[in-house]
Design an enzyme around this catalytic site. Structure first.
Site, PDB file in Angstrom:
ATOM      1  N   LEU A  99       0.826  -1.213   0.000  1.00 12.89           N
ATOM      2  CA  LEU A  99       0.000   0.000   0.000  1.00 12.89           C
ATOM      3  C   LEU A  99       0.858   1.260   0.000  1.00 12.89           C
ATOM      4  CD1 LEU A  99      -2.807  -1.034   2.512  1.00 12.89           C
ATOM      5  CD2 LEU A  99      -3.021  -0.761   0.029  1.00 12.89           C
ATOM      6  N   GLN A 135      -7.386  -5.017   1.404  1.00 11.77           N
ATOM      7  CA  GLN A 135      -6.060  -4.604   0.931  1.00 11.77           C
ATOM      8  C   GLN A 135      -5.769  -5.219  -0.435  1.00 11.77           C
ATOM      9  OE1 GLN A 135      -3.018  -5.024   3.855  1.00 11.77           O
ATOM     10  NE2 GLN A 135      -1.354  -4.932   2.393  1.00 11.77           N
ATOM     11  N   LEU A 194      15.412  -5.986  -4.582  1.00 12.98           N
ATOM     12  CA  LEU A 194      16.548  -5.084  -4.338  1.00 12.98           C
ATOM     13  C   LEU A 194      17.637  -5.909  -3.664  1.00 12.98           C
ATOM     14  CD1 LEU A 194      17.681  -2.066  -4.056  1.00 12.98           C
ATOM     15  CD2 LEU A 194      16.948  -2.291  -1.684  1.00 12.98           C
ATOM     16  N   TYR A 254     -12.587 -12.833  17.407  1.00 12.31           N
ATOM     17  CA  TYR A 254     -11.399 -13.197  18.180  1.00 12.31           C
ATOM     18  C   TYR A 254     -11.788 -14.457  18.938  1.00 12.31           C
ATOM     19  CZ  TYR A 254      -9.584  -8.501  17.271  1.00 12.31           C
ATOM     20  OH  TYR A 254      -9.134  -7.356  16.664  1.00 12.31           O
ATOM     21  N   ASP A 301       5.106   0.285   6.778  1.00 16.25           N
ATOM     22  CA  ASP A 301       5.572  -0.598   7.853  1.00 16.25           C
ATOM     23  C   ASP A 301       7.086  -0.543   8.024  1.00 16.25           C
ATOM     24  OD1 ASP A 301       2.987  -1.394   8.257  1.00 16.25           O
ATOM     25  OD2 ASP A 301       3.320  -3.520   7.865  1.00 16.25           O
ATOM     26  N   GLY A 342      -7.087  -1.723  15.427  1.00 11.22           N
ATOM     27  CA  GLY A 342      -7.515  -0.368  15.092  1.00 11.22           C
ATOM     28  C   GLY A 342      -7.445  -0.105  13.601  1.00 11.22           C
TER      29      GLY A 342
HETATM   30  C1  LIG Z   1      -1.842 -10.985   6.578  1.00 10.94           C
HETATM   31  C2  LIG Z   1      -1.865  -9.583   7.064  1.00 10.94           C
HETATM   32  C3  LIG Z   1      -3.009  -9.051   7.654  1.00 10.94           C
HETATM   33  C4  LIG Z   1      -3.033  -7.723   8.094  1.00 10.94           C
HETATM   34  N1  LIG Z   1      -4.159  -7.214   8.652  1.00 10.94           N
HETATM   35  C5  LIG Z   1      -4.172  -5.925   9.048  1.00 10.94           C
HETATM   36  C6  LIG Z   1      -5.329  -5.313   9.575  1.00 10.94           C
HETATM   37  O1  LIG Z   1      -6.361  -5.941   9.717  1.00 10.94           O
HETATM   38  N2  LIG Z   1      -5.277  -3.985   9.904  1.00 10.94           N
HETATM   39  C7  LIG Z   1      -4.133  -3.245   9.738  1.00 10.94           C
HETATM   40  O2  LIG Z   1      -4.092  -2.055  10.034  1.00 10.94           O
HETATM   41  N3  LIG Z   1      -3.041  -3.795   9.247  1.00 10.94           N
HETATM   42  C8  LIG Z   1      -3.034  -5.094   8.903  1.00 10.94           C
HETATM   43  N4  LIG Z   1      -1.928  -5.609   8.398  1.00 10.94           N
HETATM   44  C9  LIG Z   1      -0.826  -4.699   8.226  1.00 10.94           C
HETATM   45  C10 LIG Z   1      -1.022  -3.886   6.961  1.00 10.94           C
HETATM   46  O3  LIG Z   1      -1.339  -4.780   5.943  1.00 10.94           O
HETATM   47  C11 LIG Z   1       0.270  -3.140   6.736  1.00 10.94           C
HETATM   48  O4  LIG Z   1       0.342  -2.082   7.678  1.00 10.94           O
HETATM   49  C12 LIG Z   1       0.392  -2.564   5.347  1.00 10.94           C
HETATM   50  O5  LIG Z   1       0.251  -3.577   4.396  1.00 10.94           O
HETATM   51  C13 LIG Z   1       1.748  -1.902   5.199  1.00 10.94           C
HETATM   52  O6  LIG Z   1       1.996  -1.658   3.851  1.00 10.94           O
HETATM   53  P1  LIG Z   1       3.476  -1.464   3.341  1.00 10.94           P
HETATM   54  O7  LIG Z   1       3.329  -1.118   1.907  1.00 10.94           O
HETATM   55  O8  LIG Z   1       4.196  -0.543   4.234  1.00 10.94           O
HETATM   56  O9  LIG Z   1       4.191  -2.871   3.543  1.00 10.94           O
HETATM   57  P2  LIG Z   1       3.928  -4.284   2.864  1.00 10.94           P
HETATM   58  O10 LIG Z   1       2.514  -4.464   2.480  1.00 10.94           O
HETATM   59  O11 LIG Z   1       4.537  -5.292   3.770  1.00 10.94           O
HETATM   60  O12 LIG Z   1       4.759  -4.220   1.514  1.00 10.94           O
HETATM   61  C14 LIG Z   1       6.156  -4.313   1.495  1.00 10.94           C
HETATM   62  C15 LIG Z   1       6.560  -4.918   0.181  1.00 10.94           C
HETATM   63  O13 LIG Z   1       7.967  -4.803   0.035  1.00 10.94           O
HETATM   64  C16 LIG Z   1       8.427  -5.931  -0.666  1.00 10.94           C
HETATM   65  N5  LIG Z   1       9.863  -6.084  -0.402  1.00 10.94           N
HETATM   66  C17 LIG Z   1      10.485  -6.163   0.801  1.00 10.94           C
HETATM   67  N6  LIG Z   1      11.818  -6.243   0.635  1.00 10.94           N
HETATM   68  C18 LIG Z   1      12.038  -6.216  -0.700  1.00 10.94           C
HETATM   69  C19 LIG Z   1      13.215  -6.265  -1.494  1.00 10.94           C
HETATM   70  N7  LIG Z   1      14.441  -6.343  -0.964  1.00 10.94           N
HETATM   71  N8  LIG Z   1      13.087  -6.226  -2.831  1.00 10.94           N
HETATM   72  C20 LIG Z   1      11.862  -6.139  -3.404  1.00 10.94           C
HETATM   73  N9  LIG Z   1      10.713  -6.086  -2.693  1.00 10.94           N
HETATM   74  C21 LIG Z   1      10.801  -6.120  -1.359  1.00 10.94           C
HETATM   75  C22 LIG Z   1       7.593  -7.072  -0.140  1.00 10.94           C
HETATM   76  O14 LIG Z   1       7.553  -8.114  -1.085  1.00 10.94           O
HETATM   77  C23 LIG Z   1       6.238  -6.399   0.068  1.00 10.94           C
HETATM   78  O15 LIG Z   1       5.362  -6.607  -1.012  1.00 10.94           O
HETATM   79  C24 LIG Z   1      -1.885  -6.922   7.962  1.00 10.94           C
HETATM   80  C25 LIG Z   1      -0.739  -7.466   7.384  1.00 10.94           C
HETATM   81  C26 LIG Z   1      -0.713  -8.778   6.937  1.00 10.94           C
HETATM   82  C27 LIG Z   1       0.540  -9.341   6.316  1.00 10.94           C
END
Ligand SMILES: Cc1cc2nc3c(=O)[nH]c(=O)nc-3n(C[C@H](O)[C@H](O)[C@H](O)COP(=O)(O)OP(=O)(O)OC[C@H]3O[C@@H](n4cnc5c(N)ncnc54)[C@H](O)[C@@H]3O)c2cc1C
Length: 517
Positions: free
Chosen positions: A15, A113, A137, A217, A298, A307
């Site tokens: 995201l 998502q 990367l 839950y 993240d 939340g």
């Molecule tokens: C199964 C699951 C359920 C969740 N449920 C909730 C919820 O109900 N409520 C909530 O608030 N949050 C939830 N979360 C957390 C929420 O999804 C995350 O806060 C959000 O997805 C963060 O997005 P992001 O883009 O920062 O990270 P991510 O979605 O983790 O994306 C990071 C991306 O970076 C890529 N990546 C990492 N290192 C490399 C590299 N070296 N080279 C290339 N690509 C790389 C990965 O493949 C990944 O696709 C959940 C997470 C998961 C996994």
């Protein structure tokens, strides 16, 4: 080794990374996005998009797709605490999905998502982003002029270099970019892992409430670590079970856990896919920027899911960072503008992570609440009331804080209903594409157009009371009188406000400060 150039390389197509690419495209800057996965999310994961990001998605052309991707069922959230899905309910509450109509023109999005990532990716591509999946990367190196990244194409097994002006570390909670550029983390630590399993069990359709957001839950000593979470998806009869550990299991073992959670030893279960374990943790980066590398999502602030703000904060980070990167890349701002990423997004990310951490105890373990729970704003202020403080806010406060929007520099520009002929719109619909000046005063409008031309920065000037009319609240909501003006940044934040008669030099000085010129 082959080498390419790009203004911005984004690592991570979650995201955070996708939203950055979307808004960079909106601001005319194409980015390369690399992600090791074969595509966007293959499980529903987080659900819901707050009005604060939906407003921005309206302007960027994504909001309709997200609204259309709402799940079936009543637009309500049901949370059940029970000993099994079909067993004893210990506690249940139903809540309407809030619509903060006084604060935002946008309803909350309810897309998963999975659906959200697909929609944002499609629109980002239309706007010029180059998404490269199955691309990892391997390493990065930065110098005074740029970042050199080595990418590994898993499809062809070829490695190549990308030279970028800036790199966005959107590589998630397990990302390595922060460590590579010397950024540490702090926080309350890790609380365990959850492994999510997507499965079909149509027999459960009649057993669970028909609400758009359904979360159980399950507390049961037979389950791994005594509990599990169970949520509905966009498809009736399809669910996700969160098993609270990171153990590898065979499909038969997974089915066994699902049956315990369901309270049905004979339940017919079809496992669709078994996700990887994710860490439930509270961990915030000590800095969000190091040189030309900027962390978001993240990778910058991992928070417990209690939340539902992890995904929202990730998208907001991307939206707020994108206009700054674009302004610098396009030569409209000096590089110092990017210092505001850490100054503005880190206090916010920290606060939201603290809030989710506090929620974890309030909602799930009230008897284990620690004495030193962080103080957090109430949810409405947390969502709408952040007052940021940095050089990219002129005439703002020294420190950040939370207050309901009333036109102060550093806060979100208030939502005021406007009319253009028969069309009804919001002030918020005017933002997110570039700088905007709002005023009732024709002298201010003229002065602003002159300053914008001199700075060579695009500006949309809107005169309230002329092409747009209001219902009499614009002045008071923005803290203005019949004179005065507000300069709204491309992220919908008030960058500067004047309550005087038109003053070209004052606007010029404020805007130059914001843009580091
Ligand atoms: C199964 C699951 C359920 C969740 N449920 C909730 C919820 O109900 N409520 C909530 O608030 N949050 C939830 N979360 C957390 C929420 O999804 C995350 O806060 C959000 O997805 C963060 O997005 P992001 O883009 O920062 O990270 P991510 O979605 O983790 O994306 C990071 C991306 O970076 C890529 N990546 C990492 N290192 C490399 C590299 N070296 N080279 C290339 N690509 C790389 C990965 O493949 C990944 O696709 C959940 C997470 C998961 C996994």
């Amino acid at each position: 080794m082959r080498s390419e150039q790009t203004p911005v390389l984004i690592v991570g197509a979650g995201l955070a990374g996708l939203t950055t690419a979307l808004f960079l495209g909106q601001h005319g800057v194409p980015a390369i996005v690399a992600d090791r996965h074969p595509g966007t999310a293959n499980q529903p994961k987080a659900r819901g998009q707050s009005p604060t990001i939906m407003e921005a998605f309206r302007t960027a052309g994504v909001a309709d797709a997200l609204l259309a991707a709402a799940p079936p069922g009543r637009p309500e959230m049901t949370i059940v605490i029970c000993d099994s899905i079909t067993g004893t309910v210990l506690h249940q509450y139903n809540e309407h999905v809030p619509h903060f109509a006084a604060l935002s023109p946008s309803p909350s999005g309810l897309a998963s998502q999975q659906a959200a990532e697909a929609a944002i990716a499609a629109r980002a591509t239309e706007l010029g982003a180059d998404l490269r999946f199955r691309t990892v990367l391997d390493s990065l190196r930065q110098d005074d002029d740029g970042v050199t990244a080595t990418l590994h194409d898993l499809g062809t097994d070829q490695r190549y270099q990308v030279r970028a002006d800036y790199l966005v570390g959107a590589d998630g909670g397990r990302g390595t970019i922060a460590g590579e550029v010397g950024i540490g983390h702090h926080g309350r630590g890790a609380f365990g892992h959850t492994t999510t399993v997507l499965f079909r069990a149509p027999e459960l359709i009649d057993e669970v409430p028909d609400t758009a957001i359904l979360m159980y839950y399950v507390q049961n000593p037979q389950l791994p670590n005594g509990s599990a979470s169970f949520v509905s998806t966009d498809h009736p009869g399809e669910y996700v079970l969160g098993i609270n550990d990171d153990r590898e299991r065979t499909e038969a073992e997974v089915v066994e856990v699902i049956r315990i959670a369901a309270g049905r030893p004979e339940l017919k279960v079809e496992v669709c896919n078994m996700g990887t374990a994710w860490e439930i943790a509270h961990r915030v980066a000590d800095r969000f920027s190091a040189g030309r590398v900027h962390l978001i999502g993240d990778a910058a602030h991992l928070m417990p899911p209690t939340g539902g703000q992890g995904g929202n904060t990730a998208m907001l980070d991307g939206m707020h960072l994108a206009w700054k990167l674009a302004a610098v890349v396009r030569g409209e701002a000096g590089p110092g503008l990017l210092d505001s990423h850490d100054a503005e997004q880190r206090p916010y990310g920290q606060t939201i992570a603290d809030w989710q951490y506090a929620n974890m105890f309030e909602r799930l373990q009230p008897d284990q609440r620690p004495d030193d729970l962080p103080e957090v704003p109430d949810p409405v202020q947390g969502l709408f009331g952040y007052r940021m403080a940095s050089r990219a806010v002129a005439g703002g406060t020294d420190g950040y804080g939370f207050e309901l929007p009333a036109g102060r520099p550093g806060t979100r520009a208030p939502h005021v209903v406007l009319h253009r002929g028969d069309e009804m719109l919001s002030t918020r619909d005017l933002f997110f594409a570039g700088f905007v000046l709002l005023t009732e005063d024709p002298d201010w409008a003229g002065a602003a157009e002159q300053v914008a031309a001199e700075l060579a920065v695009p500006l949309a000037v809107h005169r309230i009371g002329a092409e747009l009319t209001d219902d009499g609240t614009f002045r008071s909501d923005y803290g203005l009188s019949d004179c005065g003006a507000v300069l709204v940044r491309p992220d919908g934040v008030i960058g500067w406000r004047s309550t005087t008669i038109a003053d070209r030099d004052a606007l010029d000085a404020a805007w130059r400060q914001i843009l580091d010129r």
